[in-house]
Design a protein around this motif. Sequence first.
Motif, PDB file in Angstrom:
ATOM      1  N   GLY A 154       0.775  -1.232   0.000  1.00 42.00           N
ATOM      2  CA  GLY A 154       0.000   0.000   0.000  1.00 42.00           C
ATOM      3  C   GLY A 154       0.808   1.284   0.000  1.00 42.00           C
ATOM      4  O   GLY A 154       0.233   2.373   0.108  1.00 42.00           O
ATOM      5  N   ALA A 155       2.116   1.202  -0.132  1.00 44.64           N
ATOM      6  CA  ALA A 155       2.930   2.413  -0.161  1.00 44.64           C
ATOM      7  C   ALA A 155       2.946   3.001  -1.564  1.00 44.64           C
ATOM      8  O   ALA A 155       2.585   2.344  -2.535  1.00 44.64           O
ATOM      9  CB  ALA A 155       4.362   2.095   0.281  1.00 44.64           C
ATOM     10  N   MET A 156       3.368   4.246  -1.654  1.00 38.01           N
ATOM     11  CA  MET A 156       3.478   4.907  -2.945  1.00 38.01           C
ATOM     12  C   MET A 156       4.689   5.830  -2.946  1.00 38.01           C
ATOM     13  O   MET A 156       5.145   6.260  -1.894  1.00 38.01           O
ATOM     14  CB  MET A 156       2.221   5.714  -3.257  1.00 38.01           C
ATOM     15  N   GLU A 157       5.209   6.079  -4.139  1.00 35.92           N
ATOM     16  CA  GLU A 157       6.314   7.019  -4.257  1.00 35.92           C
ATOM     17  C   GLU A 157       5.824   8.417  -3.939  1.00 35.92           C
ATOM     18  O   GLU A 157       4.704   8.777  -4.270  1.00 35.92           O
ATOM     19  CB  GLU A 157       6.879   7.010  -5.675  1.00 35.92           C
ATOM     20  N   ASP A 158       6.670   9.209  -3.304  1.00 37.03           N
ATOM     21  CA  ASP A 158       6.332  10.599  -3.024  1.00 37.03           C
ATOM     22  C   ASP A 158       6.510  11.378  -4.328  1.00 37.03           C
ATOM     23  O   ASP A 158       7.620  11.481  -4.839  1.00 37.03           O
ATOM     24  CB  ASP A 158       7.265  11.152  -1.940  1.00 37.03           C
ATOM     25  N   PRO A 159       5.429  11.912  -4.876  1.00 36.63           N
ATOM     26  CA  PRO A 159       5.541  12.594  -6.171  1.00 36.63           C
ATOM     27  C   PRO A 159       6.173  13.979  -6.079  1.00 36.63           C
ATOM     28  O   PRO A 159       6.520  14.558  -7.096  1.00 36.63           O
ATOM     29  CB  PRO A 159       4.083  12.693  -6.633  1.00 36.63           C
ATOM     30  N   GLU A 160       6.349  14.482  -4.880  1.00 35.95           N
ATOM     31  CA  GLU A 160       6.813  15.854  -4.725  1.00 35.95           C
ATOM     32  C   GLU A 160       8.285  15.996  -4.389  1.00 35.95           C
ATOM     33  O   GLU A 160       8.831  17.094  -4.476  1.00 35.95           O
ATOM     34  CB  GLU A 160       5.983  16.555  -3.652  1.00 35.95           C
ATOM     35  N   TRP A 161       8.944  14.925  -3.962  1.00 36.86           N
ATOM     36  CA  TRP A 161      10.316  15.056  -3.485  1.00 36.86           C
ATOM     37  C   TRP A 161      11.241  14.054  -4.151  1.00 36.86           C
ATOM     38  O   TRP A 161      10.867  12.914  -4.388  1.00 36.86           O
ATOM     39  CB  TRP A 161      10.385  14.826  -1.970  1.00 36.86           C
ATOM     40  N   ARG A 162      12.457  14.491  -4.392  1.00 36.26           N
ATOM     41  CA  ARG A 162      13.553  13.621  -4.825  1.00 36.26           C
ATOM     42  C   ARG A 162      14.720  13.908  -3.904  1.00 36.26           C
ATOM     43  O   ARG A 162      14.977  15.053  -3.558  1.00 36.26           O
ATOM     44  CB  ARG A 162      13.953  13.900  -6.262  1.00 36.26           C
ATOM     45  N   ARG A 163      15.438  12.909  -3.554  1.00 35.20           N
ATOM     46  CA  ARG A 163      16.588  13.077  -2.669  1.00 35.20           C
ATOM     47  C   ARG A 163      17.753  13.702  -3.429  1.00 35.20           C
ATOM     48  O   ARG A 163      18.064  13.311  -4.539  1.00 35.20           O
ATOM     49  CB  ARG A 163      16.996  11.709  -2.128  1.00 35.20           C
ATOM     50  N   TRP A 164      18.405  14.675  -2.796  1.00 33.38           N
ATOM     51  CA  TRP A 164      19.590  15.329  -3.347  1.00 33.38           C
ATOM     52  C   TRP A 164      20.722  15.146  -2.359  1.00 33.38           C
ATOM     53  O   TRP A 164      20.497  14.932  -1.176  1.00 33.38           O
ATOM     54  CB  TRP A 164      19.336  16.822  -3.563  1.00 33.38           C
ATOM     55  N   ILE A 165      21.942  15.272  -2.869  1.00 30.13           N
ATOM     56  CA  ILE A 165      23.118  15.108  -2.012  1.00 30.13           C
ATOM     57  C   ILE A 165      24.158  16.160  -2.403  1.00 30.13           C
ATOM     58  O   ILE A 165      24.303  16.486  -3.584  1.00 30.13           O
ATOM     59  CB  ILE A 165      23.695  13.687  -2.131  1.00 30.13           C
ATOM     60  N   MET A 166      24.832  16.691  -1.415  1.00 32.22           N
ATOM     61  CA  MET A 166      25.981  17.561  -1.642  1.00 32.22           C
ATOM     62  C   MET A 166      27.216  16.695  -1.422  1.00 32.22           C
ATOM     63  O   MET A 166      27.554  16.363  -0.285  1.00 32.22           O
ATOM     64  CB  MET A 166      25.973  18.733  -0.669  1.00 32.22           C
ATOM     65  N   PRO A 167      27.899  16.285  -2.496  1.00 30.03           N
ATOM     66  CA  PRO A 167      29.040  15.381  -2.338  1.00 30.03           C
ATOM     67  C   PRO A 167      30.220  16.066  -1.652  1.00 30.03           C
ATOM     68  O   PRO A 167      30.318  17.296  -1.629  1.00 30.03           O
ATOM     69  CB  PRO A 167      29.382  14.979  -3.772  1.00 30.03           C
ATOM     70  N   ALA A 168      31.107  15.260  -1.112  1.00 29.69           N
ATOM     71  CA  ALA A 168      32.238  15.761  -0.327  1.00 29.69           C
ATOM     72  C   ALA A 168      33.074  16.766  -1.111  1.00 29.69           C
ATOM     73  O   ALA A 168      33.483  17.796  -0.555  1.00 29.69           O
ATOM     74  CB  ALA A 168      33.097  14.588   0.144  1.00 29.69           C
ATOM     75  N   GLU A 169      33.323  16.489  -2.380  1.00 33.18           N
ATOM     76  CA  GLU A 169      34.151  17.423  -3.152  1.00 33.18           C
ATOM     77  C   GLU A 169      33.488  18.790  -3.301  1.00 33.18           C
ATOM     78  O   GLU A 169      34.146  19.818  -3.310  1.00 33.18           O
ATOM     79  CB  GLU A 169      34.555  16.842  -4.512  1.00 33.18           C
ATOM     80  N   SER A 170      32.171  18.820  -3.395  1.00 36.24           N
ATOM     81  CA  SER A 170      31.468  20.098  -3.482  1.00 36.24           C
ATOM     82  C   SER A 170      31.466  20.822  -2.140  1.00 36.24           C
ATOM     83  O   SER A 170      31.565  22.045  -2.105  1.00 36.24           O
ATOM     84  CB  SER A 170      30.035  19.883  -3.967  1.00 36.24           C
ATOM     85  N   VAL A 171      31.342  20.071  -1.053  1.00 38.94           N
ATOM     86  CA  VAL A 171      31.430  20.693   0.278  1.00 38.94           C
ATOM     87  C   VAL A 171      32.787  21.372   0.418  1.00 38.94           C
ATOM     88  O   VAL A 171      32.883  22.530   0.840  1.00 38.94           O
ATOM     89  CB  VAL A 171      31.199  19.656   1.397  1.00 38.94           C
ATOM     90  N   CYS A 172      33.836  20.667   0.044  1.00 35.88           N
ATOM     91  CA  CYS A 172      35.190  21.250   0.125  1.00 35.88           C
ATOM     92  C   CYS A 172      35.311  22.487  -0.759  1.00 35.88           C
ATOM     93  O   CYS A 172      35.816  23.519  -0.334  1.00 35.88           O
ATOM     94  CB  CYS A 172      36.241  20.220  -0.275  1.00 35.88           C
ATOM     95  N   ARG A 173      34.842  22.380  -1.988  1.00 33.78           N
ATOM     96  CA  ARG A 173      34.934  23.503  -2.913  1.00 33.78           C
ATOM     97  C   ARG A 173      34.180  24.713  -2.388  1.00 33.78           C
ATOM     98  O   ARG A 173      34.690  25.839  -2.402  1.00 33.78           O
ATOM     99  CB  ARG A 173      34.402  23.104  -4.292  1.00 33.78           C
ATOM    100  N   LEU A 174      32.955  24.502  -1.901  1.00 36.61           N
ATOM    101  CA  LEU A 174      32.156  25.617  -1.393  1.00 36.61           C
ATOM    102  C   LEU A 174      32.789  26.256  -0.173  1.00 36.61           C
ATOM    103  O   LEU A 174      32.779  27.479  -0.030  1.00 36.61           O
ATOM    104  CB  LEU A 174      30.736  25.141  -1.072  1.00 36.61           C
ATOM    105  N   THR A 175      33.315  25.465   0.728  1.00 39.34           N
ATOM    106  CA  THR A 175      33.916  26.041   1.923  1.00 39.34           C
ATOM    107  C   THR A 175      35.209  26.760   1.604  1.00 39.34           C
ATOM    108  O   THR A 175      35.526  27.775   2.215  1.00 39.34           O
ATOM    109  CB  THR A 175      34.146  24.987   3.016  1.00 39.34           C
ATOM    110  N   GLU A 176      35.959  26.260   0.621  1.00 35.13           N
ATOM    111  CA  GLU A 176      37.197  26.936   0.210  1.00 35.13           C
ATOM    112  C   GLU A 176      36.891  28.266  -0.459  1.00 35.13           C
ATOM    113  O   GLU A 176      37.618  29.246  -0.281  1.00 35.13           O
ATOM    114  CB  GLU A 176      38.014  26.035  -0.717  1.00 35.13           C
ATOM    115  N   GLU A 177      35.799  28.331  -1.213  1.00 34.75           N
ATOM    116  CA  GLU A 177      35.404  29.583  -1.862  1.00 34.75           C
ATOM    117  C   GLU A 177      35.016  30.646  -0.848  1.00 34.75           C
ATOM    118  O   GLU A 177      35.157  31.826  -1.101  1.00 34.75           O
ATOM    119  CB  GLU A 177      34.240  29.342  -2.822  1.00 34.75           C
ATOM    120  N   MET A 178      34.525  30.204   0.322  1.00 40.38           N
ATOM    121  CA  MET A 178      34.070  31.146   1.346  1.00 40.38           C
ATOM    122  C   MET A 178      35.225  31.687   2.170  1.00 40.38           C
ATOM    123  O   MET A 178      35.077  32.698   2.814  1.00 40.38           O
ATOM    124  CB  MET A 178      33.032  30.466   2.247  1.00 40.38           C
ATOM    125  N   GLU A 179      36.362  31.035   2.154  1.00 37.11           N
ATOM    126  CA  GLU A 179      37.488  31.441   3.002  1.00 37.11           C
ATOM    127  C   GLU A 179      38.284  32.559   2.389  1.00 37.11           C
ATOM    128  O   GLU A 179      38.341  32.865   1.283  1.00 37.11           O
ATOM    129  CB  GLU A 179      38.389  30.242   3.312  1.00 37.11           C
TER     130      GLU A 179
END
Length: 173
Positions: free
Chosen positions: A148-173
């Motif tokens: 009786g379950a169904m897919e959530d039509p409104e949401w998709r899971r997203w992820i901020m990968p480690a390399e992007s976290v590093c890049r974003l934090t380096e840009e802020m410094e």
Amino acid sequence: METSASSHPQPTTALTIRPMEERDVPELLRLMHGIVSFERGQDFNLTEAELVRRGFGERPEFGAYVADAGGNALAGMAVHYEIPFMHTLRPLLMMKWLYVDPQWRGRRVGQELVRQMARHARATGHERFYWFVLNDNAAAQSFYRGVGAMEDPEWRRWIMPAESVCRLTEEME
């Protein structure tokens, strides 16, 4: 789901669905490793000590229902946790993992664990609960639709990968 056979023999007794207990930690760890391997997880860092610390005590971080096969063997688990703060002022119930040991599949173990999660949701004031399913796990998707379950039509899971976290934090410094 995972195809490797478990080293536990199939008991002849009926399963009992119940909340996890500290004595279940070695088997929970085995089942957790099984699902993480199936999901192609790379960094399995859980230990028995961490499961005890995080799952028991004054403020547990997660709970689980287990399918007790007797003889200290578990046939499956439904691990859950709450996201405590939401815009609705009600917590969100998440099922982190539903996993049935391969030798127990096809025997309604998964259905009974999901049924117990539904009971838990109602008992704790949740109208619903949520979980993630791998895009390519057609068997799980079919199983969930069947209960009786169904897919959530409104949401998709997203992820901020480690390399992007590093890049974003380096840009802020």
